[in-house]
Enzyme design. Structure first.
Site, short mmCIF file in Angstrom:
data_model
loop_
_atom_site.label_atom_id
_atom_site.label_comp_id
_atom_site.label_asym_id
_atom_site.label_seq_id
_atom_site.Cartn_x
_atom_site.Cartn_y
_atom_site.Cartn_z
N SER A 288 -9.98 2.04 2.82
CA SER A 288 -9.43 2.57 2.18
C SER A 288 -7.70 1.68 0.92
CB SER A 288 -8.23 3.60 2.44
OG SER A 288 -7.19 2.97 3.65
N SER B 164 -9.96 -0.40 6.36
CA SER B 164 -9.64 -0.68 5.35
C SER B 164 -8.66 -1.74 4.81
CB SER B 164 -8.52 0.80 5.66
OG SER B 164 -8.82 2.37 5.04
N LYS C 158 1.12 -1.15 0.10
CA LYS C 158 -0.02 -0.47 0.20
C LYS C 158 1.01 1.46 -0.14
CE LYS C 158 -3.46 1.69 3.11
NZ LYS C 158 -4.83 1.97 3.61
#
Ligand code: MG
Ligand code: ZN
Lengths: 98, 506, 512
Positions: free
Chosen positions: C164, C188, C89
């Site tokens: 997210s 997330s 990420k």
């Protein structure tokens, strides 16, 4: 309940260093007002409930006072928008507002 | 804007005595002290003054995304120690908080500080005043926080912040551990308020120096004082509006800044004006203060608990261990030393003024008698420091080395004259005293047979003199002694030579 | 589709260790897959693909793969997952790749250091492929808030992949990476896992170092694995977890035995395991197909021998409001550092403007609407006039939620719920209604506030739209292994191998 006005948003934006546009003042005041209304639900909770700031179980986590390598100066300055004489160059600073 | 609040045109129209005819001053003193830990408060970068810019920086103290603070245990120990020395309580559970405001010298745009729960609180310091009395200053709290970076203002006429074209930032100081010590309002000092302010900061400096936790150099910024001053009309008890004067960089300035603000406040108040709550800057040159940039909005620091750091719960054991290590208060120690060494007030003052007290004490601790130790530091070594243009503590000789020289004299290996040459050698980097003695061949000739031979030789060289001595004219021995001293390059004990001359002529 | 792209990481690792395949081959296959399906739809003529990646480091990946192959050949330190590719990420710092948090304000920023989890991956011989897309600074539940365009759900490219960490989960679902790392502040990792049919784990707070994770809400953020199977997640969890002195909130305790638990779960039954169904996570707002899939999953757990009981956690109703006060408050402070002074974007420095003005202009231009909104809400919640009524009360809500969990775990070993109330919604559908998007995290947020472990494991598809549904398993703090055991048992019982099943992407692949 809450009543977030354009002026409130302008004040918050100044505190948070956001040069919001006029349009944003409208949108944000409407949206933030709605959000604050919703989150104000926590207001029911009595004050005799103690606060929890973090869920870390440990205390007294301390580092020994021993030096560790610093960054090479080039690496420290590598991401700088502007640098001069080994220092970060920034626009003129208004006097302290402390 | 009224005339009285315009920068640069104010004078202090009232003396402190005049002010106190109508007002009682109230002071609050906030002192920031940089700790002299090896590393910074929240990272392992060196805590060092004067390094090349941005060489003692890392992701943590540059506030890079993703970096996390890590508390320096030595800084916490120093904070507790300072609190104990100031008779404070140690909080059972304390923690860090974020103080949020934007400023370019503060990389995260928040300062990790302490807020509702400072590590130590509720103390006092009994401050000696010039007349020998004591003033108790109450300490509200002392808390831990981190220092900011430093900015250099470029362009404009003055090199100052106002009018500069741009600024250059060095974050070496960013994250250096700070202790902020805050007094309770100091009330009732009257005309002595400026003196009390200076005496408090002086006493605090001495205590902290005694603890060894900070360099406490106001000139280098490792100790900084903000002075809050307000006036209340005599006979009332509600505090007036206060101003906070920053940039007070010497002990003398503390006194001057308070004196100036008292007079200025009285001037404003008595001319029907009102004092604006503001930050003011002290100007060393003129001895006056001027207002800082007015606050755009009410300062709202949005404190909240620092989520990246767990709480602190100093154990009773730890606190007691630190308490047991507390040294005497400097003025108590001075009083004790004065008695033990039998010093006059003047002698003590000279020692303190010459920055020699610790050096002499350490020399005594290393085994030298107080009188000899004191005499070396205040006379010969003081002269050498003076000649070299350095402070006495900066001389390249240690108390232990001085003590060794004293011992060599006492045991007869060195005469006083030779001892000075040994000290010169140490100062010149020739090694330990014993190494200098060996290297320069300075030891007193104490080999009896060698001395006797030298005496015999001198007697033989001057038979007429020898005859006089044998005839009882012992005064003539001086010539022979002189010859022997010359032959031994002064390294003989003249008294012993005299004895030997007389012995050989008997 | 290349078979290497559909294998679980555990199976890939087995073949790598047996030298049936090389890491270079595996890595190349994934790089080609990314090339084929990851188009960002930026109008450059390429296909509008998954857009899971913001940055792909083919050269670095192949070099790491070669090193892994050498280590395996030498019989060297090769860890269980050595040679297996992984996606990161883009809010994790990497010394050899940019870290942008999907924000203009950090575009092109190259950190001078690796996050602890990244350093641990490298040390274990995993092969970082690149950085994945996210909602800007991880603020969102759809990845639509990325400054560089949304990611798309491999199951239906017109839909969101969750957020997210939509990029990480989409990459795993699309066969672009067998493993990925995410960060979970309010769901997330778990919510994108649920809507992409992958496994996502939020470990117990403090058991995976946050050093090098660009902070959103520090007291809630936790890094965790994204994978195609429970065992894969456990294997990755073991690589990244454990005490780190660089993070003082890191717990100095042994990591729970997650791999053992996943293996045991896959083998055994759940006899005697007390499973609590949280009654608050049902009813209005829950898509019927999601509720049905969840009910069926609970039935399976019962069949595996678990004692299923209903538990009530009444204070969970405060979770969403508390979260939307605490997270923005911490974020308003954490994001203050993006000020155009030391790194990142600088706008408007024309020689006349002050630092204040340049900061304000840069932040205005550099942050997207959701980030600005949350910064202002946080600034408001912390300000002197509203602290007690908002931030202070949110902290008290947190206490009540912790108490509810504590009480529930007195009678239950784990708690279960749907991971998210609905399946993936169409991109743009909730774009103008921040409050509607916030509902996606209804079930995941309590575990962030309380810090306990929670994961999402696929539990089939919703009958109403054929899209994946997630089962959330929550366990007490430092008992992550329980969640793994239950999830692995369920996964095995369901019998359906996950792995990328992405019909539309086959077309993309063909068009290449
Ligand atoms: Mg302070
Ligand atoms: Zn540092």
């Amino acid at each position: 309940m809450s009543d977030i006005t354009r002026d409130d948003v302008a004040h918050l934006a100044r505190l948070a260093r956001l040069a919001v546009t006029d349009d944003e003042l409208d949108t944000f005041s409407r949206q933030i007002d709605a959000i604050v209304d919703t989150v104000s639900a926590v207001g029911d909770i009595p004050d005799d409930v103690p606060p929890t700031a973090q869920v870390v179980p440990q205390t007294n986590v301390l580092r020994p006072d021993a030096t560790e390598p610093s960054l090479p100066r080039e690496a420290a300055l590598a991401g700088a928008p502007a640098a001069e004489e080994g220092r970060f160059r920034v626009p003129r600073i208004l006097g302290e507002e402390l | 804007m009224t005339a009285v609040s315009m920068p640069g045109v104010e004078s202090a129209p009232y003396t402190v005595e005049e002010v106190c005819e109508q007002f009682d001053p109230v002071m609050g003193l906030e002192v920031h002290v940089e700790l002299n830990t090896t590393t910074k408060m929240f990272c392992g970068c060196a805590n060092a003054f004067g390094a090349e810019p941005n060489t003692n920086v890392c992701p943590v103290c540059l506030g890079l995304p993703g970096a996390l603070p890590r508390v320096n245990g030595a800084a916490v120990a120093s904070a507790i120690t300072i609190g104990l020395a100031l008779n404070c309580q140690v909080r059972e559970r304390s923690g860090f908080a974020r103080k949020n405001y934007f400023y370019p010298d503060m990389p995260k745009n928040f300062q990790i500080s302490q807020y509702e729960d400072p590590i130590v609180f509720d103390g006092y310091l009994d401050v000696p005043l010039d007349d020998g009395t004591t003033w108790r200053v109450e300490i509200e709290r002392a808390h831990m926080e981190e220092d900011t970076g430093k900015s250099l203002h470029v362009g404009g006429a003055t090199g100052r912040i106002h009018g500069a074209d741009y600024s250059l930032l060095d974050y070496n100081r960013s994250g250096v551990p700070l202790i902020e010590i805050v007094t309770r309002p100091i009330v009732g000092a009257g005309v002595r308020a400026p003196e009390v302010a200076r005496a408090y900061v002086t006493a605090l400096r001495d205590v902290l120096r005694g603890l060894g936790v900070s360099d406490v150099r106001m000139d280098q910024g490792s100790m900084r004082c903000d002075a809050n001053v307000s006036l209340m009309p005599k006979g009332t008890s509600a505090f007036g509006t206060r101003t906070e004067t920053k940039n007070v960089n010497s002990l003398r300035s503390v006194e001057r800044a308070v004196r100036y603000e008292m007079g200025r406040h009285a001037g404003v108040l008595l001319s029907g004006g009102t004092i604006r709550q503001e930050t003011r800057h002290f100007d060393e040159q003129s001895g006056t203060t001027s207002p800082g940039r007015p606050k755009e909005t009410f300062a709202d620091y949005r404190f909240f608990p620092e989520p990246d750091l767990p709480p602190l719960e100093p154990s009773a054991d730890w606190v007691e261990t630190l308490r047991a290590r507390l040294p005497e208060r400097p003025w108590e120690r001075r009083a004790r030393i004065q008695t033990e060494w039998g010093l006059s007030d003047e002698e003590l003052r000279d020692l303190v003024n010459a920055d020699a007290l610790d050096l002499v004490a350490d020399t005594v601790d290393a085994g030298a008698p107080p009188e000899a130790a004191r005499s070396w530091w205040v006379s010969y070594l003081a002269q050498q420091a003076n000649t070299a243009g350095v402070a006495l503590p900066a001389l390249a000789i240690t108390p232990a080395q001085v003590a060794r020289v004293v011992a060599l004299v006492a045991e007869g290996t060195l005469t006083n004259k030779l001892a000075r040459q040994v000290v010169d050698g140490v100062l010149a980097g020739e090694g330990e005293p014993d190494e200098v003695v060996a290297g320069r061949g300075l030891a007193v000739v104490s080999d009896e047979s060698a001395l006797t031979a030298a005496v015999d030789e001198a007697l033989a060289a001057q038979p007429a003199v020898a005859e006089k001595i044998r005839a009882g004219k012992t005064k003539a021995a001086g010539a022979i002694v002189g010859a022997v001293m010359k032959a031994t390059r002064g390294q003989a004990d003249a008294a012993r030579v005299q004895e030997l001359v007389l012995e050989r002529c008997r | 589709m290349n078979e290497l792209l559909t294998l679980d990481a555990a199976e890939l690792a087995r073949r790598l260790h047996a030298r049936e395949v090389s890491s270079v081959e595996v890595t190349r296959a994934h790089l080609e897959r990314i090339e084929a399906v990851d188009g960002n739809g930026d109008g450059d003529g390429g296909p509008d693909g998954v857009h899971a990646f913001l940055h792909v480091d083919a050269e670095g990946a192949l070099a790491a793969a070669e090193a892994a192959d050498r280590a395996i050949a030498d019989g060297g330190p090769a860890s269980a997952l050595a040679g297996v590719p992984i996606a990161l990420k883009d809010n994790l710092t990497t010394i050899d790749m940019p870290t942008t948090c999907a924000s203009r304000i950090l575009e092109g920023w190259r950190p001078p250091y690796d996050a602890t989890v990244v350093a641990r991956l490298r040390a274990a011989g995993l092969v970082p492929l690149g950085k994945t897309n996210l909602d800007e600074f991880a603020m969102g539940s759809s990845t639509e808030n990325s400054a560089f365009g949304p990611s798309r759900n491999p199951w239906d490219l017109s839909r969101i992949p969750g957020g997210s960490g939509g990029g990480s989960s989409a990459a795993v679902a699309a066969g672009e990476a067998p493993l990925a790392l995410g960060s979970d502040t309010g769901g997330s990792i778990r919510q994108p896992g649920a809507v992409t049919g992958t496994v996502g784990v939020k470990p117990t707070y403090g058991t995976v170092s946050r050093f090098g994770l660009v902070a959103f809400s520090s007291s809630l953020d936790q890094i965790g694995p994204c994978a195609r199977s429970v065992l894969d997640a456990a294997l990755l969890h073991e690589v990244i977890g454990g005490h780190d002195p660089r993070d003082q909130t890191s717990v100095d305790a042994p990591l729970p035995p997650v791999v053992e638990a996943a293996l045991a779960g896959a083998r055994g039954d759940l006899a005697g395991v007390r499973v609590g169904v949280v009654s608050q996570f049902a009813g209005e707002g829950y898509q019927p197909g999601v509720s049905a899939a969840f009910t069926d999953a609970v039935r399976v757990l019962g069949e595996l021998g678990a004692d299923v009981v209903e538990v009530s956690c009444p204070s969970f109703s405060y979770a969403l409001p508390a979260y939307y006060l605490i997270a923005p408050s911490e974020a308003s402070s954490n994001l203050a550092r993006f000020d155009a002074m030391r790194y990142g974007l600088r706008v408007g420095d024309d020689g006349t403007r002050s630092t204040d003005d340049v900061m304000s202009l840069t932040r205005e231009v550099g942050f997207g609407a959701e980030v600005k909104r949350r910064i202002m809400i946080g600034t408001y919640a912390l300000s002197a006039g509203s602290y007690d009524a908002l931030y202070g009360k949110a902290q008290r809500a947190r206490t009540l939620i912790v108490r509810d969990f504590t009480a529930a775990f007195e009678t239950c070993d784990v708690l279960v719920s749907p991971t998210t109330p609905t399946t993936a919604f169409p991109i743009g559908e909730r774009a103008d209604d921040p409050l509607a998007i916030y509902l996606a995290d209804l079930c995941t947020i309590p575990s962030n506030l309380a810090g306990n472990a929670a994961l999402s494991v696929p539990c089939g598809t919703s009958a109403d739209d054929g899209l994946p549904v997630g089962l959330q398993v929550m366990a007490p703090a430092l008992a992550d292994d329980r969640a793994y055991r239950v999830a692995a048992a369920y996964e095995t019982a369901r019998g359906e191998s996950t792995g990328p099943r992405i019909p539309e992407l086959r077309a993309l692949e063909g068009s290449r």
